[in-house]
Design a protein around this motif. Sequence first.
Motif, PDB file in Angstrom:
ATOM      1  N   CYS B 415       0.847  -1.192   0.000  1.00  0.00           N
ATOM      2  CA  CYS B 415       0.000   0.000   0.000  1.00  0.00           C
ATOM      3  C   CYS B 415       0.887   1.249   0.000  1.00  0.00           C
ATOM      4  O   CYS B 415       2.079   1.160   0.250  1.00  0.00           O
ATOM      5  N   PRO B 416       0.340   2.416  -0.266  1.00  0.00           N
ATOM      6  CA  PRO B 416       1.180   3.624  -0.286  1.00  0.00           C
ATOM      7  C   PRO B 416       1.800   3.953   1.077  1.00  0.00           C
ATOM      8  O   PRO B 416       2.868   4.565   1.146  1.00  0.00           O
ATOM      9  N   GLY B 417       1.133   3.558   2.156  1.00  0.00           N
ATOM     10  CA  GLY B 417       1.722   3.702   3.484  1.00  0.00           C
ATOM     11  C   GLY B 417       2.053   5.132   3.870  1.00  0.00           C
ATOM     12  O   GLY B 417       1.546   6.101   3.293  1.00  0.00           O
ATOM     13  N   CYS B 421      -0.137   8.189   2.796  1.00  0.00           N
ATOM     14  CA  CYS B 421      -1.468   8.014   3.360  1.00  0.00           C
ATOM     15  C   CYS B 421      -1.516   8.570   4.777  1.00  0.00           C
ATOM     16  O   CYS B 421      -0.666   8.265   5.604  1.00  0.00           O
ATOM     17  N   LEU B 423      -3.581   7.888   7.059  1.00  0.00           N
ATOM     18  CA  LEU B 423      -4.040   6.929   8.068  1.00  0.00           C
ATOM     19  C   LEU B 423      -2.913   6.009   8.546  1.00  0.00           C
ATOM     20  O   LEU B 423      -3.068   5.253   9.491  1.00  0.00           O
ATOM     21  N   ALA B 424      -1.778   6.064   7.876  1.00  0.00           N
ATOM     22  CA  ALA B 424      -0.727   5.076   8.097  1.00  0.00           C
ATOM     23  C   ALA B 424      -0.151   5.123   9.511  1.00  0.00           C
ATOM     24  O   ALA B 424      -0.035   6.188  10.111  1.00  0.00           O
ATOM     25  N   SER B 456       1.051  -3.783   4.460  1.00  0.00           N
ATOM     26  CA  SER B 456       0.102  -2.694   4.716  1.00  0.00           C
ATOM     27  C   SER B 456       0.699  -1.760   5.762  1.00  0.00           C
ATOM     28  O   SER B 456       1.314  -2.213   6.725  1.00  0.00           O
ATOM     29  N   GLY B 457       0.446  -0.471   5.580  1.00  0.00           N
ATOM     30  CA  GLY B 457       0.957   0.512   6.529  1.00  0.00           C
ATOM     31  C   GLY B 457       0.093   0.696   7.767  1.00  0.00           C
ATOM     32  O   GLY B 457       0.465   1.422   8.689  1.00  0.00           O
ATOM     33  N   CYS B 458      -1.077   0.072   7.777  1.00  0.00           N
ATOM     34  CA  CYS B 458      -1.916   0.094   8.972  1.00  0.00           C
ATOM     35  C   CYS B 458      -2.984  -0.975   8.837  1.00  0.00           C
ATOM     36  O   CYS B 458      -3.093  -1.640   7.815  1.00  0.00           O
ATOM     37  N   ASN B 460      -5.940  -0.986   8.148  1.00  0.00           N
ATOM     38  CA  ASN B 460      -6.932  -0.953   7.079  1.00  0.00           C
ATOM     39  C   ASN B 460      -6.636  -1.977   5.986  1.00  0.00           C
ATOM     40  O   ASN B 460      -7.492  -2.280   5.161  1.00  0.00           O
ATOM     41  N   GLY B 463      -2.880  -3.173   1.727  1.00  0.00           N
ATOM     42  CA  GLY B 463      -1.837  -4.004   1.127  1.00  0.00           C
ATOM     43  C   GLY B 463      -2.081  -5.494   1.313  1.00  0.00           C
ATOM     44  O   GLY B 463      -1.185  -6.301   1.040  1.00  0.00           O
TER      45      GLY B 463
HETATM   46  S1  SF4 Z   1      -3.265   0.133   4.672  1.00  0.00           S
HETATM   47 FE1  SF4 Z   1      -3.373   1.959   5.945  1.00  0.00          FE
HETATM   48  S2  SF4 Z   1      -1.487   3.046   5.432  1.00  0.00           S
HETATM   49 FE2  SF4 Z   1      -1.829   1.616   3.799  1.00  0.00          FE
HETATM   50  S3  SF4 Z   1      -2.960   2.772   2.271  1.00  0.00           S
HETATM   51 FE3  SF4 Z   1      -4.449   1.660   3.537  1.00  0.00          FE
HETATM   52  S4  SF4 Z   1      -5.049   3.136   5.044  1.00  0.00           S
HETATM   53 FE4  SF4 Z   1      -3.142   3.897   4.177  1.00  0.00          FE
END
Ligand code: SF4
Lengths: 174, 560
Positions: B415-417, B421, B423-424, B456-458, B460, B463
């Motif tokens: 994911c963009p992380g 992002c 939310l990361a 995934s960066g969080c 959510n 990724g």
């Molecule tokens: S997994 Fe989390 S950090 Fe990655 S793009 Fe989705 S919301 Fe953003």
Amino acid sequence: MPKLIKNGQLVDDNAQVLILDETQAPEELSLPEGPVFVPFAVWQAHKGQLSGRPGLGVWLDSHEDVAELAEDLGEISGVALNFPKFTDGRSYSAAALLRTRYGFKGEIRAIGDVLRDQFFFMQRCGFDTIQPKAGKYSDAQLEAALASLQDFSTPYQAAVDQPAPLFRRAQRAA
Amino acid sequence: MYRYDSYDQKIVDERVAQFRDQTRRYLAGELTDDEFRPLRLQNGLYIQRHAPMLRVAVPYGLLSTRQVRKLAHIARSYDKGYTHITTRQNFQFNWPSLEAVPEILAELASVEMHAIQTSGACIRNITSDPFAGVAGDEYIDPRPWCEVLRQWSTFHPEFAFLPRKFKIAVNGARQDRAVIQCHDIGLELKRNEAGEIGFRVLVGGGMGRTPIIGEEISDFVPWQHIITYNEAILRVYNRHGRRDNLYKARIKILVKALGIAEFKRQVEAEWAFTRGGPSTLTEAEVTRVGAHFTTPAYASLPSEDAGYAQQRAANAAFAAWTKRNVLAHKVPGYAIVVVSLKDPKRAPGDVTDSQLERVADLADAYSFGEIRATHEQNLVLADVKQSDLFAVWEQLRSANLATPTFGLLTDIICCPGGDFCSLANAKSIPIANAIQARFEDLDYLYDIGDIELNISGCMNSCGHHHVGHIGILGVDKNGEEWYQVSLGGSQGNQTSIGKVIGRSFAAHEMPDVISKIITVYQAERQEGERFIETVRRTGLDPFKLGVYGEAAVKERKQNA
Ligand code: SF4
């Protein structure tokens, strides 16, 4: 007199939406003169007396189940469905059920956090009356907001306002 | 592929006008931030760390070369010359200005594209098998059904403000390539004993904070009823899904709370009223939509092109690429080409304007003018003659689009992380790049074989880390970026959710951690066993031992 949207037109409206504060029991209420929407709890407590009163409507909050009002729809002239927040979409389903499942022909009014960018969806789900919060829009803004009812001229799917989906309405070329 | 008629075009044109006016009112202060937020999200527009991000819908991953050239143009004119492919087969632009978005939407509408419902608490872009129509194991082409459902879900008035986002995926082949078990609704096309087409319907799958595998709500919904059946599910969810807690608002939580049997009872009670009603699909509509997905004019070719065999024998780099990035096609003499967006020097899934144009040129010259985006963040040329593969490879290679690692450790879903992002918890791209740098030796990668690493960066889970054979999740520990590792996740027919192996790691430890995991696999694997099979057979213990060491594992056990 405050204005609202009814059947796509700006009209004056003097109906009151009665709100209970926590201290008031539904049994203790006295009703104002004229058209009024009472809370569902008041309706349940006073059904006997209120039934058939001219201009009487019931309002439901988004968590209240329209099915519980289904039997009584013949006794009232309108149902108002509350949007506590405009992002709470339950009242769209409630309106659609009132029209399609329970065949309600009276007024269905959107109340609460009612914003112009949702008018189109409301109308499609069977709301004929759209009442933004008092003071939310000036008369001129509300007039301008009528345009939002026409955001999309030919929607794809069936809904209350257009019970046939596009594929049954139009001959679409392959 | 599907081409708009005047109705489709009008809807996207009206959307552009609507959003132009909404943006104008927002900039004029007539719409508050809170009022504008859901409106812009339902148009794919986020406000991110550095700038807005615009997510463009690519319905079921299918693109024409005209559309791809338009995306390249947008990347060049309104952004910094690149775009990013998401795990929902969509395109994301990271740097447009808010004021320019209505203009970008107008550009998109001119090539039959839009950003409708690519975010927000509504029915999202429908995803599907990137090899639809060309895979040998396909029963039924999912694309017409995806398009029918796209139209149904577009601006559905009752379901624009659901408790939470709602994702539908459709697959029509023996192998699930659309992750249908991890969707709010997963649809599997099938035939019943009488040979009639219908759908097996799964409901309540999802990733996120509480990963759950979808349960079967119906083993066969005849095709005529798929819209009314979906509507019944959506209505039960819209009315009864939780709205008090964002983390408990997905349909999976409702299905779990009620149990699948009770949920099914409610859905079917609802369906009883609408089944057979006007939204019942007609043969004429399915035929109309289906006619857009014609079989291209394939040449009749030998199943093995002699020249292709010679080219592979003569050129080891080409042979390596064909081994990984070229897949079998159902038509003799043709091949499916995976255009890799996993160049280790770029963020996984990123592609530049000129690369997009290169791919469009190749598609026009060699692949009937169509391109697909995959949820694994690559592009696909689905219909290339074997005899053209060498030319295609040379062109891809010179544009850094021929990294020969499809399905290998460095073909990372990411994911963009934290780089983009808001939310990361943590960055994900640098972790992907560090792992790619560690494992750059192709022979070593080939020896490791098929493996899926997702980041995934969080929570959510954009990724898809839950279904990675190796999953990496960014977590926040007292404001610092840490990474939790899980093993044993899997997408496809044997979907499973990975299990966390233990304490999390700092960014700089991650390449070593992956090396240790791979070393354990190489020591443990039996003849011909893929990574995921080894993990399934041995369980996590040997991997924990390999990663944390004996002392740490012992101590953990004692404390447990
Ligand atoms: S997994 Fe989390 S950090 Fe990655 S793009 Fe989705 S919301 Fe953003």
